[in-house]
Design a protein around this motif. Structure first.
Motif: not given
Length: 411
Positions: A129-138
């Motif tokens: 979830g942190i990854v999707k928040r920080e880099l939503p396009g990647q």
């Protein structure tokens, strides 16, 4: 690592690069406590008196706790924020590793596995979830990097630990030494994750609490994702626990059998890094997941029918299939929902139920070993699981995500 993070703090490096480095270093620490056990099963059994069924708890217990802890991670994140949750969980992992210094007592060794599993669970539940928040396009390539680093850490644990014991180190000290990089990872994540501002944290917590995750559990798709994740990762749990003992029973030494586990983990890392990047070119993940399932099937079939013919090939095929499927399944879960918090919660629930199911696999294989006198029956059981997952994956068409996960209507 320290120099890079200091550079990032002074803007000498882009914040994103420093953040990705910290995520990768964190992932490296999430598997050595598991993969070091199989290659060292001989000295561990000799030192503790644990039989195969008891040894299975060293994998079963942490995998089960990874599941329970992943369910808890959304609530912990809401209460404590990303920085405290991830850094604190890594310190729990370090403590669990350190407890293994007293691992000559079988009960202490099993307890240490539980502590390690609890720490890893919160990290694994929080990071997607942190990854999707920080880099939503990647999301796909970053989750590939995360998964590759996770599997690479497994290779380090499987290869370094028996090598160190061969050099004369006590196995308890070798297992305890993994506390140091885990503590360093906790420090790294504390440096790169920001403190949540109280007003924003309170608002986010109130919104999340109002919505909750109960509606996700009322979606059949959530349970299908759990089942598929669990059946596939059950194969990983069994391979980590029993691949080295399987070949040690055929006359292989600890270092050589550990090398097979390390080779499997390297193949996992390569596939976990490459396949999400390739899959990112389209929106349908299913063909790539089927490819990874075919590789797993070839690996398990080779182990069951002709273990001595090409052990390196079976380990590499199995690893590539498991690693690629792990990464793609994480991406698949995150694909289902556009909101990062909801997608992270779905990923946590999938991992929670999945790891509980996966944790049973080493115990089932141990029981089948007791009933049949060998590990082949366990490998065949995993082949049957792969066939079930291949059928279930057919329903994960991207154009059905919205219908499968439609949010609850306001009252």
């Amino acid at each position: 690592m320290a120099e890079v993070l200091r550079a990032g703090a002074s803007d000498a490096l882009p914040r994103r690069a420093v953040w990705l480095l910290a995520v990768a270093f964190t992932a490296l620490n999430l598997r050595p406590f598991l993969t070091a056990i199989g290659p060292l099963s001989g000295p561990i059994q000799a030192g503790t008196g644990l039989d195969l069924s008891a040894m299975a708890w060293l994998t079963l217990l942490p995998m089960g706790l990874m599941g329970v802890g992943a369910w808890c991670s959304p609530a912990v994140l809401r209460r404590w924020g990303a920085r405290s949750t991830v850094a604190g969980a890594l310190m729990v992992l370090a403590l669990g590793c350190l407890l293994r210094w007293a691992g000559l007592e079988g009960g202490v060794l099993i307890a240490s596995a539980a502590v390690c599993g609890a720490g890893v669970a919160l990290v694994q539940g929080a990071l997607p979830g942190i990854v999707k928040r920080e880099l939503p396009g990647q999301v796909a390539p970053v989750m590939g990097l995360y998964s590759a680093a996770l599997m690479g850490g497994g290779a380090l644990g499987a290869q370094f630990s028996p090598w160190a014991v061969q050099q004369g180190a006590q196995w308890t000290a070798v297992l305890a030494a993994w506390a140091l990089p885990a503590a360093l990872a906790a420090w790294a994540m504390a440096r790169v994750l920001p403190w949540a501002r109280p007003a924003l944290a309170a608002a986010a917590a109130a919104a999340a609490a109002a919505e909750g995750t109960g509606w996700l559990l009322r979606r059949p798709r959530t349970w299908w994702l759990m089942a598929c994740f669990g059946l596939v990762n059950g194969g990983y749990a069994s391979a980590v626990a029993w691949l080295a003992p399987y070949y040690q029973a055929q006359g292989w030494g600890a270092a050589a059998s550990g090398g097979l586990v390390a080779l499997m983990a390297v193949a996992q890392a390569a596939a976990a890094l490459l396949l999400p990047w390739l899959a990112a070119r389209g929106v349908d993940r299913r063909p790539w997941i089927w490819l990874t399932l075919a590789a797993q099937a070839a690996g398990f079939a080779g182990l069951a029918m002709a273990p001595g013919a090409a052990p390196a090939a079976w380990a590499a095929l199995l690893g590539a299939g498991l690693g690629g499927c792990f990464a793609l399944t994480l991406v698949l879960a995150l694909d289902h929902l556009p909101d990062p918090a909801q997608a992270g919660a779905l990923g946590a629930l999938m991992q929670g139920g999945g790891f509980v199911l996966a944790g049973l696999a080493p115990w089932v294989v141990a029981r089948l070993h007791g009933a049949t006198g060998g590990f082949a029956a366990g490998w065949w059981a995993h082949l049957a699981c792969i066939a079930l997952v291949a059928l279930a994956v057919a329903q994960f068409a991207p154009w059905r995500y919205a219908l499968a996960m439609r949010a609850p209507r306001p009252a």
